[in-house]
Motif scaffolding. Structure first.
Motif, PDB file in Angstrom:
ATOM      1  N   GLN A 253      38.645  40.847  32.161  1.00 26.05           N
ATOM      2  CA  GLN A 253      39.835  41.129  32.960  1.00 26.05           C
ATOM      3  C   GLN A 253      39.444  41.591  34.363  1.00 26.05           C
ATOM      4  N   GLN A 254      38.392  42.384  34.456  1.00 25.58           N
ATOM      5  CA  GLN A 254      37.919  42.862  35.755  1.00 25.58           C
ATOM      6  C   GLN A 254      37.429  41.706  36.616  1.00 25.58           C
ATOM      7  N   VAL A 255      36.774  40.745  35.970  1.00 26.97           N
ATOM      8  CA  VAL A 255      36.319  39.550  36.700  1.00 26.97           C
ATOM      9  C   VAL A 255      37.515  38.817  37.302  1.00 26.97           C
TER      10      VAL A 255
ATOM     11  N   CYS B  14      50.926  31.666  45.598  1.00 26.98           N
ATOM     12  CA  CYS B  14      50.089  32.310  44.578  1.00 26.98           C
ATOM     13  C   CYS B  14      49.368  31.268  43.717  1.00 26.98           C
ATOM     14  N   PRO B  15      48.393  30.566  44.282  1.00 26.10           N
ATOM     15  CA  PRO B  15      47.652  29.566  43.511  1.00 26.10           C
ATOM     16  C   PRO B  15      46.846  30.219  42.397  1.00 26.10           C
ATOM     17  N   VAL B  16      46.460  29.440  41.416  1.00 30.21           N
ATOM     18  CA  VAL B  16      45.655  29.953  40.302  1.00 30.21           C
ATOM     19  C   VAL B  16      44.270  30.331  40.816  1.00 30.21           C
ATOM     20  N   CYS B  17      43.846  31.554  40.524  1.00 27.11           N
ATOM     21  CA  CYS B  17      42.525  32.011  40.955  1.00 27.11           C
ATOM     22  C   CYS B  17      41.566  32.175  39.779  1.00 27.11           C
ATOM     23  N   ASP B  18      42.112  32.244  38.546  1.00 29.96           N
ATOM     24  CA  ASP B  18      41.261  32.453  37.378  1.00 29.96           C
ATOM     25  C   ASP B  18      41.953  31.914  36.137  1.00 29.96           C
TER      26      ASP B  18
ATOM     27  N   THR C 264      47.412  33.769  41.173  1.00 28.76           N
ATOM     28  CA  THR C 264      47.889  33.796  39.791  1.00 28.76           C
ATOM     29  C   THR C 264      46.735  33.823  38.800  1.00 28.76           C
ATOM     30  N   LEU C 265      46.882  34.659  37.770  1.00 27.96           N
ATOM     31  CA  LEU C 265      45.958  34.663  36.640  1.00 27.96           C
ATOM     32  C   LEU C 265      46.556  33.779  35.548  1.00 27.96           C
TER      33      LEU C 265
ATOM     34  N   LYS D 231      38.516  38.155  41.326  1.00 25.26           N
ATOM     35  CA  LYS D 231      38.827  36.838  41.895  1.00 25.26           C
ATOM     36  C   LYS D 231      40.170  36.882  42.626  1.00 25.26           C
ATOM     37  N   TRP D 232      41.137  37.594  42.032  1.00 24.10           N
ATOM     38  CA  TRP D 232      42.459  37.741  42.659  1.00 24.10           C
ATOM     39  C   TRP D 232      42.336  38.421  44.021  1.00 24.10           C
ATOM     40  N   MET D 233      41.494  39.430  44.090  1.00 23.77           N
ATOM     41  CA  MET D 233      41.292  40.133  45.363  1.00 23.77           C
ATOM     42  C   MET D 233      40.658  39.221  46.409  1.00 23.77           C
ATOM     43  N   LYS D 234      39.795  38.320  45.969  1.00 22.52           N
ATOM     44  CA  LYS D 234      39.157  37.389  46.900  1.00 22.52           C
ATOM     45  C   LYS D 234      40.172  36.402  47.481  1.00 22.52           C
ATOM     46  N   TYR D 235      41.310  36.248  46.778  1.00 20.69           N
ATOM     47  CA  TYR D 235      42.408  35.414  47.281  1.00 20.69           C
ATOM     48  C   TYR D 235      43.385  36.260  48.099  1.00 20.69           C
TER      49      TYR D 235
END
Length: 433
Positions: free
Chosen positions: A7-9, A141-145, A22-23, A13-17
C-alpha cells in the motif's frame, strides 16, 4: 512484501503523480486503508483544508462514515453521494473518489469542474469502462498503480476462489429461437446497425438526456429509404408511408430484443438451480445477484436487499446479516460495487452482462481475506443464447471452469471432477490460482 508495504508503494506512486491519480487495486487489497493514510498525511500539514469523500451510493456513504469515525477523522472529512455532490459549487482541497470509474459518466464527470479539487485520489478495482469514457478521467486522475486479483491471491492478501460457469439447458428453448428469428429479421431492416435501430426506438441520447426524439429519428430514416426526389409531388406521402413501416419494424425489433433478454435474465430454471446451490451450502455465507428485484425475491432463501425497499429497511437487513455466521443475502444491483461484507464465501450470479467491471466487482464481494477461507462463485448461463457471449466478454482474462448441471451436482458434493480447465489442469472443486 506485506500488504501494508505494498500500500505504501502505491501511495508513493500517487505522490509522484502530484497527488492527482487513481489506485486501481483489486477489492479487499486496502483501497480505503490507503485513502485514510493519505488523509492523515495531508492533515499533518493542512489542518484547515476541505477534505471530502465522494461515493456512488448510500450504503458506501455509511460504510465510509463508520471507518472515518473509528479513525477520529470526523468532522475533518465529510462524505457525499455523487448525485448531490455534483450540484454543489464549494471548492474541495482534497477529494477522494471511491469507485472513480462511476465519475466518468457525462453528468458525474462535471464533479471535477464544479468542485475544482487540487488533490485527487481515485479508488477503483475496475477503472476501464465498456463505453471507453474512462479516458475522460485520465485528464484528472489517471491510474498510477495496479494490484490485480492474481497478485493479491498469490501474496495471501485475498482468499482464493473458483468460478464455475454453470451451463443450463432449458425445455422451452424454442421460445428463445423464435424471438431470435424475429430479432434478426427486423434487425436487417436497419442494416444490422444496433445504434440506428435503438435510436429509432429511444431517440438519440447524450448521457441520460434525449437530444433528438425518436419520432424525428424515424422520420429521417424513412427519408433515407425513400427513392423519390424531395421535390417530387408524392415525396411527402411516400415518406409518411415508409415512416409507418419504420415505426412498426422498430417496435417489433425492440419487443424481440427485450423478449430475448427477459428469457435469459429471468428464466425460472435459474431460480431452481440457485436454490439447489444454496441448499447444498447451508453453512456458507452467501450473496446472490439477480437481474431484477422480482427475481431476487423469488429465491426465498435468506434475506433480500434492493432498491425496492426503503433505506431504513435495507439498513436493518444489512445489520442483521452482518451478525449472522452464515446465511443468504439476495440482491439485484444494490451491492455490485464497494460493499464490505465480512464472511462471504459463496456467490451465485443469476444474471449476466458484457461488463467485466460488473463481473469483477461482484466476485470481489467474496474475496476479502479470512483465515482458511476459500470461496465459490457460480455463474448461471443458458446454453446457446446471447448470454454465453456476454459471459465470455465479461470473463475475458479470468479463470473459470465450465460445467454442466450433472457436473454441478458433483461440485456440490465436493467431488473431484475428471475435467480440465482451459489451461489443461485437472481440478478439485476448490483450488488456488
Amino acid at each position: 512484501m506485506t500488504r501494508d508495504e505494498r500500500q505504501q508503494v502505491g501511495l508513493q506512486k500517487w505522490m509522484k503523480y502530484n497527488c492527482r491519480a487513481t489506485l486501481m487495486w483489486a477489492t479487499g487489497t486496502g483501497k480505503t486503508v490507503a485513502a485514510i493514510k493519505a488523509i492523515k498525511l495531508f492533515l499533518t500539514k493542512n489542518e484547515n483544508k476541505v477534505i471530502t469523500v465522494i461515493v456512488p451510493s448510500e450504503y458506501l456513504k455509511l460504510q465510509w462514515l463508520q471507518k472515518l469515525f473509528e479513525q477520529g477523522l470526523i468532522p475533518q472529512v465529510s462524505v457525499e453521494i455523487i448525485n448531490s455532490a455534483i450540484n454543489k459549487s464549494t471548492q474541495i482541497d482534497f477529494i477522494i473518489l471511491d469507485e472513480v470509474h462511476r465519475m466518468a459518466s457525462t453528468f458525474f464527470y462535471l464533479i471535477f469542474k464544479q468542485r475544482n479539487p487540487k488533490i485527487i485520489l481515485g479508488l477503483s478495482a475496475t477503472f476501464n469502462r465498456l463505453d471507453g469514457k474512462h479516458e475522460l478521467l485520465n485528464e484528472y486522475c489517471p491510474v498510477c498503480d495496479v494490484i490485480t486479483v492474481r497478485e493479491a491471491i498469490e501474496n495471501d492478501w485475498l482468499s482464493s476462489y473458483r468460478e464455475y460457469k454453470v451451463v443450463l439447458q432449458v425445455d422451452d428453448f424454442s421460445v428463445y429461437q423464435e424471438k431470435t428469428q424475429e430479432f434478426f429479421s427486423t434487425f436487417a431492416y436497419f442494416g444490422n446497425n444496433f445504434t440506428t435501430a435503438m435510436n429509432c426506438v429511444a431517440g438519440v441520447k447524450k448521457g441520460n438526456k434525449v437530444v433528438v426524439p425518436a419520432h424525428i429519428v424515424r422520420y429521417k430514416y424513412a427519408e433515407s429509404l425513400c427513392t423519390l426526389d424531395k421535390n417530387h409531388p408524392d415525396y411527402r406521402n411516400v415518406v409518411n408511408g415508409i415512416l409507418k413501416e419504420v415505426t412498426a419494424v422498430a417496435f417489433s425489433w425492440n419487443r424481440a430484443l427485450q423478449a430475448r433478454k427477459e428469457f435469459v435474465m429471468n428464466h425460472p430454471k435459474k431460480i431452481e438451480i440457485a436454490r439447489k446451490i444454496l441448499q447444498a451450502r447451508p453453512q456458507s455465507k452467501a450473496i446472490t445477484f439477480s437481474a431484477t428485484i422480482k427475481q431476487a425475491e423469488k429465491i426465498k432463501i435468506g434475506m433480500s436487499l434492493h432498491s425496492g425497499k426503503t433505506k431504513a429497511k435495507n439498513k436493518i437487513t444489512m445489520e442483521e446479516f452482518l451478525k449472522l455466521p452464515y446465511g443468504v443475502l439476495n440482491t439485484s444491483k444494490s451491492l455490485d460495487q464497494g460493499a464490505d461484507i465480512p464472511g462471504l464465501n459463496l456467490a451465485v450470479i443469476l444474471s449476466n452482462s458484457s461488463s467485466s467491471l460488473q463481473k469483477t466487482q461482484r466476485i470481489g464481494r467474496v474475496l476479502r481475506l479470512e483465515e482458511g477461507k476459500q470461496s465459490e462463485v457460480f455463474t448461471l448461463v443458458i446454453k446457446d443464447t446471447n448470454e454465453e457471449h456476454w459471459y465470455n466478454n465479461s470473463t475475458e482474462g479470468k479463470e473459470y471452469l465450465e460445467i454442466t448441471e450433472a457436473e454441478l451436482d458433483s461440485i456440490l458434493r465436493y467431488e473431484k471432477l475428471e475435467k480440465t480447465t482451459q489451461e489443461g489442469y485437472s481440478v478439485d472443486p476448490l483450488f488456488r490460482f
